[in-house]
Design a protein around this motif. Structure first.
Motif, PDB file in Angstrom:
ATOM      1  N   CYS A 222       0.824  -1.216   0.000  1.00 17.84           N
ATOM      2  CA  CYS A 222       0.000   0.000   0.000  1.00 17.84           C
ATOM      3  C   CYS A 222       0.856   1.263   0.000  1.00 17.84           C
ATOM      4  CB  CYS A 222      -0.928   0.009   1.211  1.00 17.84           C
ATOM      5  SG  CYS A 222      -2.303  -1.146   1.069  1.00 17.84           S
ATOM      6  N   PHE A 223       1.917   1.249   0.808  1.00 18.66           N
ATOM      7  CA  PHE A 223       2.767   2.432   0.887  1.00 18.66           C
ATOM      8  C   PHE A 223       3.555   2.668  -0.388  1.00 18.66           C
ATOM      9  CE2 PHE A 223       2.508   1.969   5.656  1.00 18.66           C
ATOM     10  CZ  PHE A 223       1.860   3.174   5.846  1.00 18.66           C
ATOM     11  N   SER A 224       3.870   1.583  -1.088  1.00 21.25           N
ATOM     12  CA  SER A 224       4.669   1.713  -2.303  1.00 21.25           C
ATOM     13  C   SER A 224       3.821   1.655  -3.579  1.00 21.25           C
ATOM     14  CB  SER A 224       5.731   0.604  -2.358  1.00 21.25           C
ATOM     15  OG  SER A 224       5.116  -0.671  -2.361  1.00 21.25           O
ATOM     16  N   GLY A 225       2.545   1.350  -3.438  1.00 20.87           N
ATOM     17  CA  GLY A 225       1.673   1.166  -4.592  1.00 20.87           C
ATOM     18  C   GLY A 225       0.899   2.409  -4.970  1.00 20.87           C
ATOM     19  N   SER A 226      -0.039   2.225  -5.881  1.00 18.71           N
ATOM     20  CA  SER A 226      -0.856   3.328  -6.395  1.00 18.71           C
ATOM     21  C   SER A 226      -2.018   3.632  -5.460  1.00 18.71           C
ATOM     22  CB  SER A 226      -1.405   2.957  -7.765  1.00 18.71           C
ATOM     23  OG  SER A 226      -2.261   1.835  -7.670  1.00 18.71           O
TER      24      SER A 226
END
Length: 309
Positions: A222-226
């Motif tokens: 989630c932190f690294s995604g869209s």
């Protein structure tokens, strides 16, 4: 009350509060709660089964969860309703043993089911392109089977450890549970206690490890995604996390109350918190998932609109 072990054909439940002024109020509240639990869980099971758009792994696991809520409710609520109206609060030994089996197997199935659902969310969010190949129908069937069969096998063995010789027949609760029966034994039950604690905490430990691992991975994605990935995670994980927290808190008190002296708490509060574990979760889950998950909510809305027309 000390009695001859051969005479233990029934148990007396001493936690009931006899108040004729409130008897019918208690009965009405419990009856309405029971009807709400049966109605909401059956509705969502039917909705999932008859709508092909909901024939996805997540909804199959949800269906298993709702069946478990019906399982414990049917094993507890009719008994509570009878006891509320009764002058003498007793339960036959076979029915008490059956209630022990239902209550404890319910708790294990619930925790394992929530753990499997967290694993499913982990695959769906972290591996969306490989999700269908990783979560196959065979794997779904296997996970649901393990979720139910493992607690049933553990509880079947646990029931065989219930002591034959019981020196008392008074249980200070409104329903039967394993530890209350063990405390009535005439002999030392150290082995049974150790097995009970091991079975309980191994189930909780395995489930929590899987839940924590899944959600740590989901948070990383989630932190690294869209933004779309984060939104998907929030929509599908919020009701699941709420269910886990609700059940964990309720279960923790119930385990603590069974194992430690909680007499310093008011009797009414102890009864409420003990029943919370078995009565609120079966209603909390269908309401939470029915209201928060858009697919289920839309299908239910269309079903209601079609009935109106």
């Amino acid at each position: 009350m000390m009695i001859n072990s051969s005479q233990v054909l029934f148990f007396s439940l001493t936690a009931y509060i006899d108040s004729w002024a409130l008897t019918y109020l208690y009965f009405t509240v419990v009856l309405l709660l029971y009807i709400s639990i049966i109605g909401s869980n059956v509705l969502l099971i039917v909705v999932i089964c008859v709508n092909r758009s909901l024939h996805e792994p997540m909804y199959m696991f949800l269906c298993s969860l709702f069946v478990n809520e019906l399982y414990v409710s049917s094993g507890l609520f009719p008994f509570l309703l009878i006891q509320i109206l009764s002058d003498v609060h007793i339960i036959s030994a076979p029915l008490c043993f059956l209630q022990v089996f239902i209550v404890h197997s319910y708790g294990a199935v619930e925790f394992l089911n929530l753990a499997v659902m967290s694993y499913d969310r982990y695959l769906a969010i972290c591996y969306p392109l490989q999700y269908n190949t990783r979560m196959t129908p065979t794997k779904i069937t296997m996970l649901i089977a393990v979720t139910w069969l493992y607690p049933f096998m553990v509880m079947s063995f646990s029931m065989s450890l219930i002591p034959v010789k019981l020196c008392r027949n008074q249980i200070n609760k409104v329903y039967c549970d394993m530890h209350s029966l063990v405390k009535l034994a005439c002999t030392d039950m150290a082995v049974t206690n150790i097995y009970g604690l091991t079975a309980t905490f191994s189930t909780i430990f395995i489930s929590l490890i899987l839940i924590l691992y899944s959600y740590i991975k989901i948070l990383v994605v989630c932190f690294s995604g869209s933004k779309q990935t984060r939104q998907k995670a929030v929509n599908t994980c919020t009701p699941h996390l709420a269910s886990i927290l609700n059940f964990t808190c309720a279960g923790s008190f119930e385990v603590s109350q069974s194992r430690f002296d909680m007499s310093f708490l008011p009797n009414v509060l102890r009864i409420f918190l003990s029943l919370y574990f078995l009565t609120v979760q079966p209603l909390f889950n269908p309401l939470m998932y029915g209201l928060k998950m858009s697919k289920i909510r839309n299908v239910c809305k269309n079903l209601i609109l079609n009935i109106d027309h």
